[in-house]
Design a protein around this motif. Structure first.
Motif, PDB file in Angstrom:
ATOM      1  N   MET A   1       0.845  -1.164   0.000  1.00  0.00           N
ATOM      2  CA  MET A   1       0.000   0.000   0.000  1.00  0.00           C
ATOM      3  C   MET A   1       0.895   1.233   0.000  1.00  0.00           C
ATOM      4  O   MET A   1       1.937   1.249   0.627  1.00  0.00           O
ATOM      5  N   ALA A   2       0.499   2.261  -0.707  1.00  0.00           N
ATOM      6  CA  ALA A   2       1.289   3.481  -0.805  1.00  0.00           C
ATOM      7  C   ALA A   2       1.259   4.237   0.512  1.00  0.00           C
ATOM      8  O   ALA A   2       0.255   4.271   1.207  1.00  0.00           O
ATOM      9  N   LYS A   3       2.396   4.837   0.817  1.00  0.00           N
ATOM     10  CA  LYS A   3       2.468   5.652   2.025  1.00  0.00           C
ATOM     11  C   LYS A   3       1.939   7.036   1.690  1.00  0.00           C
ATOM     12  O   LYS A   3       2.414   7.695   0.768  1.00  0.00           O
ATOM     13  N   THR A   4       0.957   7.502   2.441  1.00  0.00           N
ATOM     14  CA  THR A   4       0.314   8.780   2.139  1.00  0.00           C
ATOM     15  C   THR A   4       0.927   9.936   2.914  1.00  0.00           C
ATOM     16  O   THR A   4       0.566  11.084   2.673  1.00  0.00           O
ATOM     17  N   SER A   5       1.849   9.699   3.819  1.00  0.00           N
ATOM     18  CA  SER A   5       2.438  10.790   4.602  1.00  0.00           C
ATOM     19  C   SER A   5       3.220  11.742   3.715  1.00  0.00           C
ATOM     20  O   SER A   5       3.322  12.930   4.014  1.00  0.00           O
ATOM     21  N   ARG A   6       3.767  11.270   2.614  1.00  0.00           N
ATOM     22  CA  ARG A   6       4.541  12.118   1.711  1.00  0.00           C
ATOM     23  C   ARG A   6       3.639  13.030   0.873  1.00  0.00           C
ATOM     24  O   ARG A   6       4.100  13.988   0.286  1.00  0.00           O
ATOM     25  N   LEU A   7       2.354  12.745   0.802  1.00  0.00           N
ATOM     26  CA  LEU A   7       1.450  13.547  -0.010  1.00  0.00           C
ATOM     27  C   LEU A   7       1.212  14.940   0.565  1.00  0.00           C
ATOM     28  O   LEU A   7       0.815  15.849  -0.148  1.00  0.00           O
ATOM     29  N   ALA A   8       1.443  15.144   1.862  1.00  0.00           N
ATOM     30  CA  ALA A   8       1.226  16.439   2.492  1.00  0.00           C
ATOM     31  C   ALA A   8       2.240  17.467   1.996  1.00  0.00           C
ATOM     32  O   ALA A   8       1.968  18.661   2.001  1.00  0.00           O
ATOM     33  N   LYS A  10       4.622  19.446  -0.789  1.00  0.00           N
ATOM     34  CA  LYS A  10       4.481  19.846  -2.180  1.00  0.00           C
ATOM     35  C   LYS A  10       5.511  19.102  -3.018  1.00  0.00           C
ATOM     36  O   LYS A  10       6.559  18.716  -2.540  1.00  0.00           O
ATOM     37  N   GLY A  11       5.186  18.923  -4.280  1.00  0.00           N
ATOM     38  CA  GLY A  11       6.128  18.270  -5.179  1.00  0.00           C
ATOM     39  C   GLY A  11       5.440  17.175  -5.953  1.00  0.00           C
ATOM     40  O   GLY A  11       4.206  17.089  -6.016  1.00  0.00           O
ATOM     41  N   THR A  12       6.219  16.306  -6.516  1.00  0.00           N
ATOM     42  CA  THR A  12       5.666  15.229  -7.325  1.00  0.00           C
ATOM     43  C   THR A  12       5.113  14.123  -6.430  1.00  0.00           C
ATOM     44  O   THR A  12       5.625  13.893  -5.326  1.00  0.00           O
ATOM     45  N   PRO A  13       4.099  13.446  -6.880  1.00  0.00           N
ATOM     46  CA  PRO A  13       3.549  12.342  -6.078  1.00  0.00           C
ATOM     47  C   PRO A  13       4.521  11.169  -6.057  1.00  0.00           C
ATOM     48  O   PRO A  13       5.406  11.068  -6.905  1.00  0.00           O
ATOM     49  N   PRO A  14       4.379  10.283  -5.090  1.00  0.00           N
ATOM     50  CA  PRO A  14       5.276   9.120  -5.030  1.00  0.00           C
ATOM     51  C   PRO A  14       5.087   8.237  -6.258  1.00  0.00           C
ATOM     52  O   PRO A  14       4.015   8.208  -6.872  1.00  0.00           O
ATOM     53  N   LYS A  15       6.140   7.524  -6.612  1.00  0.00           N
ATOM     54  CA  LYS A  15       6.067   6.633  -7.772  1.00  0.00           C
ATOM     55  C   LYS A  15       5.132   5.471  -7.474  1.00  0.00           C
ATOM     56  O   LYS A  15       5.032   5.013  -6.344  1.00  0.00           O
TER      57      LYS A  15
END
Length: 80
Positions: A1-8, A10-15
């Motif tokens: 499952m993708a980690k959503t903590s990095r979405l907060a 700014k920048g490119t979404p996780p791969k």
């Protein structure tokens, strides 16, 4: 499952995580189009059929279908 903590941030979404293509990797052979067969059975007969199919075919997907086809082949051999 993708980690959503990095979405907060700014920048490119996780791969996107890569997984195998399970449809292309399906080892089952196909013999053409298949059709469902529906029958009404007593619960104890169905339970015994499922148990036998799973034991013979190691709890794999399609065990009941393979077990039925095996029984059908034996029936046709016995009939002739």
């Amino acid at each position: 499952m993708a980690k959503t903590s990095r979405l907060a941030r700014k920048g490119t979404p996780p791969k996107r995580e890569t997984t195998i293509n399970v449809i292309a990797a399906d080892p089952r052979e196909t013999e053409g189009k298949t059709y469902p067969l529906q029958v009404q059975l007593p619960a104890d007969v169905l339970s015994a059929f499922n148990r036998e199919a799973n034991e013979r075919f190691d709890h794999k997907k399609g065990a009941k279908s393979r077990f039925f086809l095996e029984m059908w082949d034996l029936y046709r051999q016995h009939k002739t």
